[in-house]
Motif scaffolding. Structure first.
Motif, mmCIF file in Angstrom:
data_model
loop_
_atom_site.group_PDB
_atom_site.id
_atom_site.type_symbol
_atom_site.label_atom_id
_atom_site.label_comp_id
_atom_site.label_asym_id
_atom_site.label_seq_id
_atom_site.Cartn_x
_atom_site.Cartn_y
_atom_site.Cartn_z
ATOM 1 N N VAL A 1 0.845 -1.194 0.000
ATOM 2 C CA VAL A 1 0.000 0.000 0.000
ATOM 3 C C VAL A 1 0.881 1.244 0.000
ATOM 4 C CG1 VAL A 1 -1.755 1.285 1.261
ATOM 5 C CG2 VAL A 1 -1.827 -1.189 1.247
ATOM 6 N N ALA A 2 1.935 1.211 0.831
ATOM 7 C CA ALA A 2 2.828 2.366 0.926
ATOM 8 C C ALA A 2 3.491 2.657 -0.416
ATOM 9 C CB ALA A 2 3.873 2.131 2.008
ATOM 10 N N ALA A 3 3.890 1.593 -1.146
ATOM 11 C CA ALA A 3 4.556 1.799 -2.433
ATOM 12 C C ALA A 3 3.623 2.507 -3.403
ATOM 13 C CB ALA A 3 5.002 0.458 -3.020
ATOM 14 N N ALA A 4 2.357 2.091 -3.438
ATOM 15 C CA ALA A 4 1.403 2.726 -4.344
ATOM 16 C C ALA A 4 1.159 4.175 -3.947
ATOM 17 C CB ALA A 4 0.092 1.950 -4.357
ATOM 18 N N VAL A 5 1.076 4.415 -2.614
ATOM 19 C CA VAL A 5 0.791 5.770 -2.148
ATOM 20 C C VAL A 5 1.967 6.699 -2.440
ATOM 21 C CG1 VAL A 5 0.436 7.155 -0.085
ATOM 22 C CG2 VAL A 5 -0.860 5.077 -0.407
ATOM 23 N N ILE A 6 3.192 6.231 -2.169
ATOM 24 C CA ILE A 6 4.379 7.040 -2.457
ATOM 25 C C ILE A 6 4.457 7.310 -3.948
ATOM 26 C CG2 ILE A 6 6.908 6.953 -2.534
ATOM 27 C CD1 ILE A 6 6.917 5.742 0.145
ATOM 28 N N GLY A 7 4.055 6.321 -4.756
ATOM 29 C CA GLY A 7 4.092 6.487 -6.202
ATOM 30 C C GLY A 7 3.049 7.449 -6.737
ATOM 31 N N GLY A 8 2.267 8.059 -5.860
ATOM 32 C CA GLY A 8 1.375 9.121 -6.296
ATOM 33 C C GLY A 8 -0.027 8.663 -6.650
ATOM 34 N N THR A 9 -0.387 7.423 -6.346
ATOM 35 C CA THR A 9 -1.756 6.989 -6.583
ATOM 36 C C THR A 9 -2.614 7.452 -5.416
ATOM 37 O OG1 THR A 9 -0.982 5.064 -7.782
ATOM 38 C CG2 THR A 9 -3.236 4.999 -7.001
ATOM 39 N N SER A 10 -3.735 8.105 -5.744
ATOM 40 C CA SER A 10 -4.592 8.614 -4.685
ATOM 41 C C SER A 10 -5.430 7.487 -4.109
ATOM 42 C CB SER A 10 -5.512 9.702 -5.238
ATOM 43 O OG SER A 10 -6.609 9.862 -4.372
#
Lengths: 324, 317
Positions: free
Chosen positions: A258-267
């Motif tokens: 989840v953190a990887a997706a969030v850091i990658g800018g996915t809202s």
């Protein structure tokens, strides 16, 4: 942007991040690698790079599930469980019934988790967070029961999974052979295919999507099934990489994905983001973890820094992109 | 009015279900009595306190994924400081731990308000932070607990033997903290920001401040939950227990709508006791604990699905 705008440095950076979200993320990644090189000169090598890639790939694949579900405003917290089950079933069934049937059963089990998620989320309209946590709990229980019956059969990890998980060709990890086509497919599906467009449409405005004739429940159902299938494949890869079948194999990857997706800018509210950023996000997390390990901070301190950095990066990203 | 009745039907239904389950327990195990109730209540206490904390945040329109980690921090802080402390000192320590809980929750809330990052992401990041803090304080289970604290939740109330002290403790703590809040403007504000933050803002509710208070209250109950773990085991536990998932499930089962603005605390507490009773019955029936976990999970998912279908139906008509 009008002519009267006086673009400050912050504004310009923010616009850059909206237009090209990958650039600042890659910048951050390079910065982290630079810090790592200063902290521990001589650590950077071809071997290190290929090792980092190898570790980041399973995380990036699980983060693909999060990216796609988050695009519709959902989340899938059962991916770690689905991956673990697929890995455990493959390793324990392979000595009994041969490798291909074992893998077929393992992936079928992963898909079953996805079908249950899809049923709950698409048809009963349960909140995805609750539904996926719930199926993860049930599936873990099933795995524990299953484990008692196979405890004596021994474990066999198929050779080609070992090759894929740990082997290297020309200094690069073999898992890239699986990951590069996978990433291209996911990015293509998100940007070009009808299914990908539907994900963005539902995430941006579900009511509008429904009114324009999208059968939202079908999209959700397919999405969560697909997500579990990807998680199952990741589990197979991870099995080859870790080389042991444990009952909590991929569970520690749940929250980092989840953190990887969030850091990658996915809202997390849906409608914005993409898989490209997520891949860089997974690399950033992997480099960060190896940096914190190298700094020889006690486990507790490492977790604190990990959490704070995730928070800081996300906050900065949101602050910069919201100005426009 | 109809909505009010509907909300209460759910709670009433839960109460009836719990009574039926306890009756069933008595049928399965004819000598089920005071000691059985006591162990049930003691096992349920940390879950119930975590659920109350989670319920407050969910009512205010948020979610706190770091709740189990905050419980671990409170548990180890209490256990480390109380090891060998006198009774007088331990009272101060307990108050200190409760303040620490308030502070941890307030930090979560403030970070959400200031950084504008979604609450799920902030509390996910803080989950790692609080886990790390707990590990730094105490690397392996250890420490101690004052004797009077341990006596708070063990055994029955003097005079009324069948009533477990843990239930009384839970009822008093929750009532003392929640009822004054619920009756005050603050309670209204908590529901208002959960129901519609924009409308609440336009009606003059300080949304950010109220959200921080909601998370601080959640931290306070997490600290109580952590202390109750130390109370019943006598040691501090740095690895967070399974309280996150269980508390979210109990909150949803208890009729609090994810997204906020609706529900109370009685429903979630009843839901905790229902889930623990189901688990106890399965143990009494000598079902394999792993199978029991599957059954428990299936019940939880089925009820949540049923509730969601009902909610969708209600919205359509």
């Amino acid at each position: 942007m009008t002519m009267t705008d006086t673009p400050t440095a912050m504004n310009r950076l923010g616009r850059l991040m909206v237009d090209r979200p990958l650039l600042p993320l890659i910048g951050l990644l390079i910065l982290l690698v630079a810090v790592l090189a200063i902290l521990n000169p001589g650590v950077l090598s071809m071997f290190w790079a290929s090792n980092t890639l190898k570790i980041a790939i399973p995380l990036a694949m699980l983060a693909a599930c999060q990216t796609m579900t988050m695009l519709t405003g959902g989340i899938d917290l059962s991916v770690g469980t689905a991956a673990t089950i697929a890995a455990y079933l493959t390793a324990t069934l392979a000595p009994l019934i041969g490798v291909p049937p074992a893998i077929a059963i393992a992936l079928a089990a992963a898909i079953l988790i996805g079908l249950v998620n899809g049923f709950g989320i698409a048809i009963c309209r349960v909140h995805p967070l609750i539904m996926t946590l719930g199926t993860a709990l049930i599936a873990t229980g099933c795995l524990l029961v299953y484990q008692r019956y196979v405890i004596a059969t021994g474990v066999l990890i198929p050779d080609f999974l070992l090759w894929l998980g740990t082997g290297r060709t020309l200094g690069l990890p073999n898992s890239l052979a699986l990951f590069i086509p996978f990433a291209i497919l996911v990015i293509w599906a998100q940007r070009r295919s009808g299914f990908g467009r539907l994900l963005y449409a539902i995430g941006a405005n579900e009511a509008a999507a429904r009114l324009s004739g999208v059968r939202v429940w079908q999209v959700h159902f397919t999405l969560y099934t697909l997500s579990s299938l990807i998680a199952g494949v990741t589990g197979l890869l991870y099995l080859g990489q870790i080389k042991t079948a444990s009952l909590s194999l991929a569970l520690p990857l749940d929250l980092p994905s989840v953190a990887a997706a969030v850091i990658g800018g996915t809202s997390i509210f849906g409608g914005r983001g993409g898989y490209g950023g997520t891949i860089v996000g997974a690399l950033i997390l992997t480099v960060l973890t190896s940096m914190l390990t190298l700094m020889q901070i006690p486990e507790g301190g490492r977790r604190i820094l990990f959490g704070l950095i995730i928070l800081a990066v996300t906050a900065l990203f949101i602050r910069l992109t919201e100005r426009n | 009015m109809k909505r009010w009745i509907e909300a209460n039907t759910w709670t009433l239904g839960l109460a009836v279900l719990l009574a039926a389950l306890l009756l069933l327990t008595k049928l399965i195990q004819p000598d089920f009595g005071a000691s059985g109730l006591d162990s049930l209540a003691r096992a349920a206490l940390p879950f119930a306190l975590a659920t109350v904390g989670m319920a407050i945040v969910v009512i205010a329109g948020g979610i706190d994924l770091s709740i189990a980690a905050m419980m671990a921090v409170a548990s180890v802080t209490g256990a480390v400081l109380m090891d060998g402390a006198s009774d007088g000192q331990s009272v101060v320590i307990v108050i200190g731990v409760l303040l620490l809980g308030l502070a941890m929750g307030a930090i979560n809330g403030a970070l959400i308000v200031v950084s504008k990052v979604p609450d799920i992401v902030v509390t996910l990041a803080m989950l790692f932070v609080w886990q790390g803090v707990a590990l730094l304080i105490l690397n392996a289970p250890g420490g101690g607990a004052a004797a009077w604290l341990r006596a708070l939740s063990a055994g029955g109330v003097p005079g009324i033997d069948w009533l477990p002290r843990a239930v009384v403790f839970l009822a008093i703590v929750t009532a003392v903290i929640w009822i004054p809040i619920r009756r005050s403007k603050l309670g209204l504000r908590l529901y208002a920001i959960g129901s519609d933050p924009l409308a609440a803002f336009r009606s003059g509710v300080p949304v950010g401040q109220t959200r921080i208070i909601a998370y601080a209250l959640c931290g306070l109950f997490a600290a109580l939950g952590g202390l109750s773990v130390t109370m019943s085991t006598g040691i501090g536990e740095p690895i967070p227990g399974p309280y996150l998932l269980a508390s979210v499930a109990a909150v949803v089962l208890g009729g609090v709508v994810l997204g906020g603005g609706r529900g109370g605390l009685l429903g979630p507490i009843l839901a905790v006791f229902i889930l623990r009773t189901v688990r106890m019955d399965l143990t009494l029936l000598s079902v394999d604990p792993n199978v029991a976990a599957i059954i428990e999970g299936t019940i939880m998912v089925a009820v949540v699905m049923f509730g969601a279908v009902l909610a969708t139906r209600g919205r359509k008509t």
